[in-house]
Every structure is written in C-alpha cells, then in structure tokens.
Design an enzyme around this catalytic site. Sequence first.
Site, PDB file in Angstrom:
ATOM      1  N   ALA A 243      38.698  60.542  65.672  1.00  0.00           N
ATOM      2  CA  ALA A 243      39.124  61.919  65.915  1.00  0.00           C
ATOM      3  C   ALA A 243      40.526  61.967  66.535  1.00  0.00           C
ATOM      4  CB  ALA A 243      38.119  62.627  66.823  1.00  0.00           C
ATOM      5  N   ILE A 244      40.780  61.091  67.519  1.00  0.00           N
ATOM      6  CA  ILE A 244      42.102  61.050  68.157  1.00  0.00           C
ATOM      7  C   ILE A 244      43.159  60.608  67.152  1.00  0.00           C
ATOM      8  CG2 ILE A 244      43.491  59.933  69.931  1.00  0.00           C
ATOM      9  CD1 ILE A 244      41.546  61.863  71.127  1.00  0.00           C
TER      10      ILE A 244
ATOM     11  N   ASP B 121      43.061  60.918  63.896  1.00  0.00           N
ATOM     12  CA  ASP B 121      43.281  62.024  62.955  1.00  0.00           C
ATOM     13  C   ASP B 121      44.110  63.135  63.589  1.00  0.00           C
ATOM     14  OD1 ASP B 121      41.813  60.680  61.083  1.00  0.00           O
ATOM     15  OD2 ASP B 121      39.954  61.796  61.439  1.00  0.00           O
TER      16      ASP B 121
ATOM     17  N   SER C 164      55.878  27.637  42.670  1.00  0.00           N
ATOM     18  CA  SER C 164      54.463  27.343  42.452  1.00  0.00           C
ATOM     19  C   SER C 164      54.124  26.030  43.161  1.00  0.00           C
ATOM     20  CB  SER C 164      54.173  27.222  40.960  1.00  0.00           C
ATOM     21  OG  SER C 164      54.988  26.218  40.390  1.00  0.00           O
TER      22      SER C 164
ATOM     23  N   GLU D  51      44.824  25.735  54.394  1.00  0.00           N
ATOM     24  CA  GLU D  51      44.536  27.176  54.349  1.00  0.00           C
ATOM     25  C   GLU D  51      43.692  27.490  53.116  1.00  0.00           C
ATOM     26  OE1 GLU D  51      48.330  29.545  55.365  1.00  0.00           O
ATOM     27  OE2 GLU D  51      49.039  27.577  54.692  1.00  0.00           O
TER      28      GLU D  51
ATOM     29  N   LYS E 284      42.770  29.128  49.799  1.00  0.00           N
ATOM     30  CA  LYS E 284      43.620  29.628  48.707  1.00  0.00           C
ATOM     31  C   LYS E 284      43.013  30.923  48.163  1.00  0.00           C
ATOM     32  CE  LYS E 284      45.839  28.160  44.404  1.00  0.00           C
ATOM     33  NZ  LYS E 284      45.393  29.302  43.586  1.00  0.00           N
TER      34      LYS E 284
ATOM     35  N   ASP F 238      42.333  34.011  45.986  1.00  0.00           N
ATOM     36  CA  ASP F 238      42.528  34.263  44.552  1.00  0.00           C
ATOM     37  C   ASP F 238      42.946  35.715  44.369  1.00  0.00           C
ATOM     38  OD1 ASP F 238      42.661  33.722  41.901  1.00  0.00           O
ATOM     39  OD2 ASP F 238      40.507  33.807  41.527  1.00  0.00           O
TER      40      ASP F 238
ATOM     41  N   TYR G   8      50.967  34.208  54.339  1.00  0.00           N
ATOM     42  CA  TYR G   8      50.839  32.752  54.497  1.00  0.00           C
ATOM     43  C   TYR G   8      52.162  32.042  54.730  1.00  0.00           C
ATOM     44  CZ  TYR G   8      51.991  32.936  49.496  1.00  0.00           C
ATOM     45  OH  TYR G   8      52.588  33.203  48.280  1.00  0.00           O
TER      46      TYR G   8
ATOM     47  N   LYS H 274      42.119  22.703  43.690  1.00  0.00           N
ATOM     48  CA  LYS H 274      41.415  23.753  42.949  1.00  0.00           C
ATOM     49  C   LYS H 274      39.926  23.424  42.860  1.00  0.00           C
ATOM     50  CE  LYS H 274      43.389  26.671  41.158  1.00  0.00           C
ATOM     51  NZ  LYS H 274      44.221  26.808  39.965  1.00  0.00           N
TER      52      LYS H 274
ATOM     53  N   CYS I 124      19.229  56.002  20.659  1.00  0.00           N
ATOM     54  CA  CYS I 124      19.026  55.712  22.075  1.00  0.00           C
ATOM     55  C   CYS I 124      17.702  54.978  22.282  1.00  0.00           C
ATOM     56  CB  CYS I 124      19.035  57.017  22.884  1.00  0.00           C
ATOM     57  SG  CYS I 124      18.627  56.804  24.624  1.00  0.00           S
TER      58      CYS I 124
ATOM     59  N   CYS J  28      15.372  57.825  24.370  1.00  0.00           N
ATOM     60  CA  CYS J  28      14.964  59.125  23.809  1.00  0.00           C
ATOM     61  C   CYS J  28      15.071  59.190  22.297  1.00  0.00           C
ATOM     62  CB  CYS J  28      15.793  60.244  24.423  1.00  0.00           C
ATOM     63  SG  CYS J  28      17.526  60.254  23.891  1.00  0.00           S
TER      64      CYS J  28
ATOM     65  N   CYS K 153      24.628  57.894  24.616  1.00  0.00           N
ATOM     66  CA  CYS K 153      23.598  58.849  24.224  1.00  0.00           C
ATOM     67  C   CYS K 153      24.080  60.197  24.749  1.00  0.00           C
ATOM     68  CB  CYS K 153      22.252  58.488  24.866  1.00  0.00           C
ATOM     69  SG  CYS K 153      20.994  59.773  24.661  1.00  0.00           S
TER      70      CYS K 153
ATOM     71  N   CYS L 212      17.873  63.312  27.805  1.00  0.00           N
ATOM     72  CA  CYS L 212      17.394  61.930  27.753  1.00  0.00           C
ATOM     73  C   CYS L 212      16.789  61.559  29.106  1.00  0.00           C
ATOM     74  CB  CYS L 212      18.558  60.992  27.429  1.00  0.00           C
ATOM     75  SG  CYS L 212      18.129  59.242  27.516  1.00  0.00           S
TER      76      CYS L 212
END
Length: 670
Positions: free
Chosen positions: A35-36, A38, A83, A113, A115, A117, A222, A311, A405, A408, A423, A428
Amino acid sequence: MDRLELEKRVEELNNLLHQYGHAYYALDKPLTSDAIYDQYMQELLSIEAENPDLIYPDSPSQRVGGEILKGFGKVVHEFPMLSLSNAFNEEDLREFDRRVKAAAGHDVSYICELKIDGLAISLRYVDGKFVQGSTRGDGTVGEDITASLKTIRTIPLRLKESVAIEVRGEAYMPKQSFVKLNAMRDEAGDEPFANPRNAAAGSLRQLDPKIAASRNLAIFVYGIGGDGSLFGQDSHSDSLDYLAALGFETNKERKRCATIEEVIDYVGEWGESRSALDYEIDGIVVKVDNFEDQEQLGFTAKSPKWATAYKFPAEEVVTTLLDIELSVGRTGVVTPTAILQPVLVAGSTVGRASLHNEDLIKEKDVRIGDTVIIRKAGDIIPEVVAAIVEKRTGDEVPFEMPTNCPVCDSELVRIEEEIAIRCVNPQCPAQMKEAIIHFVSRNAMNIEGIGERVVDLLYKADLVHDVSDLYTLTREQLIELERMGEKSVSNLLTAIEASKENSLEKMLFGLGIRHVGEKAAAILAEEFGTLADLMVADAERLVTIHEIGDKVADSITTYFSNEKVLEVLRKLEAYGLNTAYKGRRRQDVPTDGLFSGKTVVLTGKLSILTRGEAKEKIEAFGGKVSGSVSKKTDLVIAGEDAGSKLAKAEELEITVWNEAELIEALGEKE
C-alpha cells in the site's frame, strides 16, 4: 509546491521507489507494505503527468513502457561478448585444468557458477543510470532491447554508486512462468515455446515492451564488460560481490574451488539436483578466479582461455507411445496428448506428454505404437522428441485427427491462419465444464465453493449444462452430492446469490469470449455501460475503442450473433444478474457539477466518510482526485492529523475544507 521543491520531491520518490523495488524484487526482503509503495508510485505518476519534463529515463514509472517500437536499433558492444569453449565430461574439465596450469605456470583457483539457460544481454549505465540494454547478437553487434529490459524488476534502473559500467547477464523465464505461458498458448491454439530460453528470448525480442512486462522475466548478472579489475577488484568473486553491492542480482549458488576435483564435485552435485531450482540451467560455467591469471592466459579469437562451460547431457529416455488422446479446452481447442508407458524422467514418473497439435505430430512422424524418445522441456514439461524409426515393426498406426469433436461429435473447424483445430459448438460438454470453471473463478464471477470437482459432480448429476444453470441450483439438489454438507451448500448458495450483484466487466470476462481478457472486459463495460448496448455494437463501432482491434471486434460480434449464446444471456438476466457497469463512466461525469474541472486532494483521517467514499462522491460531481498538492490543486479536504499536504496547501494559499464542509456542500447538491 514550487519548481525546486517539485524536483526535490521527484528525486525523493525516485530514490524511495528504487530502494523499495530492489529490496522486494532482488533481495526478497520488503522494506514497506504494498500500500505504501503504491501510494508513493501514484504520487510520482501524478507529478509526472502534470510535469512531463520531470519524467527521467530511470524513473520507476518507466518500467512497463507504453510505446510500441518501430524496430530494433543496432548496438555495437564496447567490449565484445565472447562465447565459451565447452566441456562435456570429467576428462574435458581435467584437460582444461591442465592447459590453464601449464599456461599460468602455477596452480589456480576457479569460480563455478550455474549456467542459466536464457538470453545473454548487456546492460550499460552512465552516472549510475541505466541507459541501454542489448542482446549478445554476433558478439560484436547486438539489438537494442532497452524498453523490454526495463520491464524486468530485478534490473536496477539506478545503481547505488554513480559509475559508468557495462554489465553482462542472463535474462531468463522462471519455470512456473514458462508453464503458465505455454498453457495459455496451448489454449489459444498458438505454437508453444520449446523451452524457457526460447520463451525469454521471444518475450524480450518483441517490439511491444508490454509483452515482456506480462511474462515475469528475471535476470542474473555474471560479469563486467572489459577488464575485470577496472573497478578495483582482484578476482571474479570480488567483482560479483561488487555487482551485488551496486544493486544487481547475482546467483548466490556460485562456489570458489581450489582444485579441478572440487569443480567436478560441484558439477556432479548440480547435475543431480538442478531440477529443484525454479529456473533452468544447462551446465556450469568454470572460470579462473584471479584477474591477473586471466590476463596472463588471454583469449583465442572467439573465447577466453581462462573459462569453459560444462554442458549437462540432456536427459532423454526411451519408452512406448501407447495411444494418443484428445482433450477439448474452454475455447474449443482440441489438443492431442501422448499416452506413454510410464518411465522415470528427470526425477519424476511420466506417463503423458503433450503433442500440442496435428501439424507437430505429422512433422515428427509420431505413430501409435512407436518407440519414442522423451524428455522434459526445460526440465518441466514432458515432450516427445522423436520416434525411433529403426524400431518399427509395421504394426504402428499413423495418427489421424478426427473430423468430429471427440466429446460432442460436432464438426471440427480449422480457422484460417491458425494451427489449432477447434470444436465450435458452444454446447459441447467439455467446453461447458471448462467454461463454468472459468465463469466462477476469482477474477470473473468469484463464486467460492465451485471448483473442478464440484463441476464434475454437477455434470454427473445432470444439474448444469451451461453457466446459467448455476442460478437454478437448490439446497435439495446440492445436499445430495458427494461430500456436500449443510455448511458447504449454504456457503455455495450464498456465493451464487452474491455474484448476481457483480459489475458488468466481471460477467464479460467470465463468459469467456475469445480474445476478451480482464482488461478488454473492463474497457468494454466502461465504454458501453450495459450488456444490451454492447450486444448490438458492430465491428466498425468496436474498433474505434482504444485497445480493441479487428480480431477482438470480430470475436465479440461472432459471439453475440450465436443464438445459443443469446439464450444463455437471456436466462442470466431473467435470474436477476446485473448486466450494467457499476463503475464511473467518462461520459457520465457532469460538466456543471460542484467540482467540475477541479482537482481535489484528500489528506488526513476522515471520520464520517471513508477515503474511497469521499473520492467517489467528488468524482460523481465532476472532480478529479489527485494524490499530491501542487499549484494546479483547487481544493484540499483535510481530515484529522493532516500533515505535509495541508501545510503545502496553506503555503500555496489553496482553499482548504474540513470533512463537515465537504458533507454540507454535497448535501446541498444532492
């Protein structure tokens, strides 16, 4: 508030909101209540709305962004984003260690560390302020995605030191967000993302930053671009501590290892436990820790000689595809699911895997009876990777999507430019059950006590067929259902009755009109005021409304042209449901009211009216309620213990009323 004071207050609010945001999103240690937070944000937004020149690039208000970019600019990295070489087994790691020690001439320590993804990004700061963010690209030139990166709460817009720095990191999508996003895409008939990395990249590389803002992305940084010792650190470990001190989120699971054997142990530990993380990792990054050693080791043309990336092997297992089942969702999308011979994958037993759509099945040439390779996308969602064609016996059965379907028997339809098959029968049973579950949900009609189990019971007892039937339920019918006692039945009937009073936008969202989410429902309800007026609106009228495009307009007109839909709506109105908007509509605001054209500020504690009631009454008479006092303020309503706002009003010689004067004035007008 004069100009100098206004600038000072903006700076104070910026500092507070940055501090609170960092503590909440990066440290998970809130310093104040929502609240504060906001309240301060609304005050900042109010000041910025009246003083656009005080909107600074690093303002917390600029995180979500509203402007859709015309295209991505190119960014030349000041320091190349290289890389890493790869290691796939213990021997590769030991060979890396031998090369490092031979070149360094002595033993070295490593920093390990996780890695992540995700999507490699670069963040540039000038005087401690975030000025530009970009993708890795080809390592030399990337794409400018600053607007989207600003939506990530864990990226500080202002650092704790006024430094010029280029920071490298990995933006990612948490697993839960990935699951939720793919479920939404499946339901909408869109192609799901293959893994969280693709989802993160796809989210950030959108021209509309609001898309990224809606997907709950995060980041770990990183490293620092360029010479790691530029800011006085001696090692990579120190630089990560420095980045954390600046306000960045670094991954705390890192470990400093004295030998390569410790590195191998660390790799093994995370290879076994990575599924417990709430984000996806695909390996371990191993770096020589000391910067002097890094400088001595140097680089190849493409990668540093002092680092490698181990990896993890993808965990893929082989099993048998026993069958392909079809399910029908709330919007009618028919989704095929592989039924598998149960098998252990990444720590849990898997017996089902989504095949998403007919096109994917054909593309992969997956057949019932095939021996298949499966894995978990992002270590989360089971998926069929491929069929092992060499193991076919000739008894395998190619899958054919039915023309009707499975629930149904209505004819299935493939809408132009869509992958999904649907469908389109609104009656249905499968769709209706899902539709009822959506209709009663918290953000729709909010009928507590009705979940999937109760809906199943109601269907089995032939008590409901569409949402209108909920309003015909009686105590005698419900008390006969399994595990429905007197209290449960009483609470449920009370909740159903209370839902009749909901404002129109709740019903519109609950009806599940395709492409009409909560926001669109609120816009439509405020624009038209009543369900009856919305129902007769044509597409040409609808597209004139901000944020209602052709696709949404067509969906709305198609929905209200269906006779079965109209029958349900007539029933809902007959059962006493409110079909009008209860909020304040723009066109209903009087131009000649008591407060027409006036800006009013409420401050202090009111003893007769609540703050919300006072705001509603002021707006009903044409006024605008602001959160801060400025030269544009016309009136301040001061309750008990009024503080700085009252003082500021007196300083600016703004008219001040107490609560009694407000009530008296309103009484004269009513």
